[in-house]
Scaffold this active site. Structure first.
Site, mmCIF file in Angstrom:
data_model
loop_
_atom_site.group_PDB
_atom_site.id
_atom_site.type_symbol
_atom_site.label_atom_id
_atom_site.label_comp_id
_atom_site.label_asym_id
_atom_site.label_seq_id
_atom_site.Cartn_x
_atom_site.Cartn_y
_atom_site.Cartn_z
ATOM 1 N N CYS A 1 56.987 62.916 -59.872
ATOM 2 C CA CYS A 1 56.515 61.916 -60.619
ATOM 3 C C CYS A 1 54.754 62.285 -60.875
ATOM 4 O O CYS A 1 54.122 62.285 -59.801
ATOM 5 C CB CYS A 1 56.530 60.659 -60.076
ATOM 6 S SG CYS A 1 55.463 59.285 -60.614
ATOM 7 N N CYS B 1 52.433 59.297 -59.713
ATOM 8 C CA CYS B 1 52.405 59.172 -58.363
ATOM 9 C C CYS B 1 51.282 60.208 -57.720
ATOM 10 O O CYS B 1 50.808 59.715 -56.925
ATOM 11 C CB CYS B 1 53.712 59.424 -57.830
ATOM 12 S SG CYS B 1 55.142 58.382 -58.163
#
Length: 84
Positions: free
Chosen positions: A10, A13
């Protein structure tokens, strides 16, 4: 407690990770935890993770709020509102 549901693949993230470290130093009354949804899928399912990055705010074992997405301003606002 602020639980950050994340995944190694991600991008947002990874972007928000240094921000979380900054917030952990700033909001010393809050506890921060990180859970990788690929490593602990049953935990992600239990917390009904909709997307990553997702932040769940927990007080006394109960979910009190959440932020979906890597939004620094929204996350900081929610942490301040919860006043851990």
């Amino acid at each position: 407690m602020v639980i950050h549901f994340t995944a190694s693949w991600c991008g947002p993230c990874r972007f928000i990770e240094p921000v979380i470290k900054e917030f952990a130093a700033k909001f010393i009354d809050a506890m921060f935890a990180k859970i990788d949804i690929d490593e602990l899928p049953s935990v992600a399912e239990e917390w009904k993770v909709e997307a990553v990055s997702m932040f769940v705010f927990v007080k006394k074992g109960t979910e009190v709020d959440k932020v979906v997405g890597a939004n620094k301003e929204e996350l900081e606002k929610k942490i301040e509102e919860q006043r851990f």
